[in-house]
Design a protein around this motif. Structure first.
Motif, PDB file in Angstrom:
ATOM      1  N   ALA A 189      42.554  39.231  41.838  1.00 38.84           N
ATOM      2  CA  ALA A 189      41.396  39.431  42.272  1.00 38.84           C
ATOM      3  C   ALA A 189      40.095  40.303  41.350  1.00 38.84           C
ATOM      4  O   ALA A 189      39.548  39.810  41.284  1.00 38.84           O
ATOM      5  CB  ALA A 189      41.529  39.302  43.115  1.00 38.84           C
ATOM      6  N   TYR A 190      40.946  41.275  41.734  1.00 39.02           N
ATOM      7  CA  TYR A 190      39.697  42.677  41.528  1.00 39.02           C
ATOM      8  C   TYR A 190      39.736  42.603  39.761  1.00 39.02           C
ATOM      9  O   TYR A 190      38.470  42.692  39.567  1.00 39.02           O
ATOM     10  CB  TYR A 190      40.138  44.245  41.477  1.00 39.02           C
ATOM     11  N   LEU A 191      40.607  42.254  38.626  1.00 42.27           N
ATOM     12  CA  LEU A 191      40.006  42.286  37.405  1.00 42.27           C
ATOM     13  C   LEU A 191      39.457  40.827  37.297  1.00 42.27           C
ATOM     14  O   LEU A 191      38.429  40.200  36.521  1.00 42.27           O
ATOM     15  CB  LEU A 191      41.955  42.258  36.613  1.00 42.27           C
ATOM     16  N   VAL A 192      39.877  39.548  38.168  1.00 49.39           N
ATOM     17  CA  VAL A 192      39.151  38.738  38.289  1.00 49.39           C
ATOM     18  C   VAL A 192      37.923  38.447  37.879  1.00 49.39           C
ATOM     19  O   VAL A 192      36.367  38.103  37.172  1.00 49.39           O
ATOM     20  CB  VAL A 192      39.755  37.221  38.047  1.00 49.39           C
ATOM     21  N   LEU A 193      36.852  39.472  38.758  1.00 51.36           N
ATOM     22  CA  LEU A 193      36.171  39.336  39.291  1.00 51.36           C
ATOM     23  C   LEU A 193      34.369  40.256  38.919  1.00 51.36           C
ATOM     24  O   LEU A 193      33.955  39.964  38.214  1.00 51.36           O
ATOM     25  CB  LEU A 193      35.703  40.334  41.299  1.00 51.36           C
ATOM     26  N   GLN A 194      35.728  41.216  38.146  1.00 55.31           N
ATOM     27  CA  GLN A 194      35.036  42.070  36.912  1.00 55.31           C
ATOM     28  C   GLN A 194      34.816  41.269  35.625  1.00 55.31           C
ATOM     29  O   GLN A 194      34.258  41.438  35.101  1.00 55.31           O
ATOM     30  CB  GLN A 194      35.828  43.067  36.407  1.00 55.31           C
ATOM     31  N   ALA A 195      35.584  40.328  35.495  1.00 59.95           N
ATOM     32  CA  ALA A 195      35.297  39.279  34.401  1.00 59.95           C
ATOM     33  C   ALA A 195      34.599  38.395  34.643  1.00 59.95           C
ATOM     34  O   ALA A 195      33.767  38.308  33.544  1.00 59.95           O
ATOM     35  CB  ALA A 195      36.543  39.256  33.705  1.00 59.95           C
ATOM     36  N   ALA A 196      34.620  37.636  35.823  1.00 60.75           N
ATOM     37  CA  ALA A 196      33.100  37.086  35.804  1.00 60.75           C
ATOM     38  C   ALA A 196      31.644  37.418  36.036  1.00 60.75           C
ATOM     39  O   ALA A 196      30.807  36.963  36.193  1.00 60.75           O
ATOM     40  CB  ALA A 196      33.130  36.816  37.785  1.00 60.75           C
ATOM     41  N   GLY A 197      31.714  39.257  35.735  1.00 63.65           N
ATOM     42  CA  GLY A 197      30.396  39.733  35.776  1.00 63.65           C
ATOM     43  C   GLY A 197      30.139  40.467  36.909  1.00 63.65           C
ATOM     44  O   GLY A 197      28.847  41.591  37.153  1.00 63.65           O
ATOM     45  N   LEU A 198      31.232  41.225  37.823  1.00 68.79           N
ATOM     46  CA  LEU A 198      30.305  41.960  38.993  1.00 68.79           C
ATOM     47  C   LEU A 198      31.219  43.326  37.948  1.00 68.79           C
ATOM     48  O   LEU A 198      31.751  42.943  37.888  1.00 68.79           O
ATOM     49  CB  LEU A 198      31.070  41.699  40.197  1.00 68.79           C
ATOM     50  N   ASP A 199      30.163  44.195  38.593  1.00 66.98           N
ATOM     51  CA  ASP A 199      30.493  46.028  38.884  1.00 66.98           C
ATOM     52  C   ASP A 199      31.562  45.756  39.675  1.00 66.98           C
ATOM     53  O   ASP A 199      32.606  45.344  40.205  1.00 66.98           O
ATOM     54  CB  ASP A 199      29.598  46.820  38.696  1.00 66.98           C
ATOM     55  N   SER A 200      32.597  46.882  38.744  1.00 64.29           N
ATOM     56  CA  SER A 200      33.552  47.881  39.917  1.00 64.29           C
ATOM     57  C   SER A 200      33.446  47.908  41.710  1.00 64.29           C
ATOM     58  O   SER A 200      34.099  47.489  42.084  1.00 64.29           O
ATOM     59  CB  SER A 200      33.653  48.661  38.804  1.00 64.29           C
ATOM     60  N   MET A 201      31.981  48.668  41.318  1.00 64.71           N
ATOM     61  CA  MET A 201      32.319  48.669  43.035  1.00 64.71           C
ATOM     62  C   MET A 201      31.948  47.260  43.936  1.00 64.71           C
ATOM     63  O   MET A 201      32.151  46.675  44.882  1.00 64.71           O
ATOM     64  CB  MET A 201      30.580  49.030  42.928  1.00 64.71           C
ATOM     65  N   ASP A 202      31.396  46.157  43.511  1.00 63.11           N
ATOM     66  CA  ASP A 202      31.115  44.525  43.940  1.00 63.11           C
ATOM     67  C   ASP A 202      32.037  44.095  43.982  1.00 63.11           C
ATOM     68  O   ASP A 202      33.013  43.468  44.709  1.00 63.11           O
ATOM     69  CB  ASP A 202      30.342  44.015  43.483  1.00 63.11           C
TER      70      ASP A 202
END
Length: 105
Positions: A20-33
């Motif tokens: 989920a963390y990797l997918v959210l980062q790939a979707a454009g969120l920064d690492s904190m978000d």
């Protein structure tokens, strides 16, 4: 639940959180978000699991309760099969008498 099942579920949740963390980062969120939203997702899933567990516990729809009911039914069935025809007829007469007593008042 066996110990290996618990380990497998824990590992699966850990991997799902990482994905989920990797997918959210790939979707454009920064690492904190991405970290915050993956934790929010984990907390929501855990609360959902807890609520389903509490519901099953309150309604007694748990594995132990089902096994106990199945065992009691099997013991009762075995006792009925062991009754002689005379004992069975006597028991049926008692049940009918009890039913008629309950319907009178």
């Amino acid at each position: 639940m066996r110990r290996i099942d618990v380990i497998g579920i824990g590992l699966g949740i850990f991997i799902a959180g990482g994905l989920a963390y990797l997918v959210l980062q790939a979707a454009g969120l920064d690492s904190m978000d991405a970290g915050i939203w993956s934790q929010v997702l984990l907390v929501v899933v855990l609360i959902g699991w807890l609520l389903s567990y509490l519901f099953r516990a309150v309604t007694q729809n748990m594995t132990y309760n089902q096994q106990l009911k199945d065992y009691e039914d099997a013991v009762f069935q075995k006792r009925l099969e062991e009754l002689t025809p005379e004992e069975l007829a006597k028991l049926q007469a008692e049940v009918e008498e009890e039913k008629s007593r309950q319907q009178k008042p």
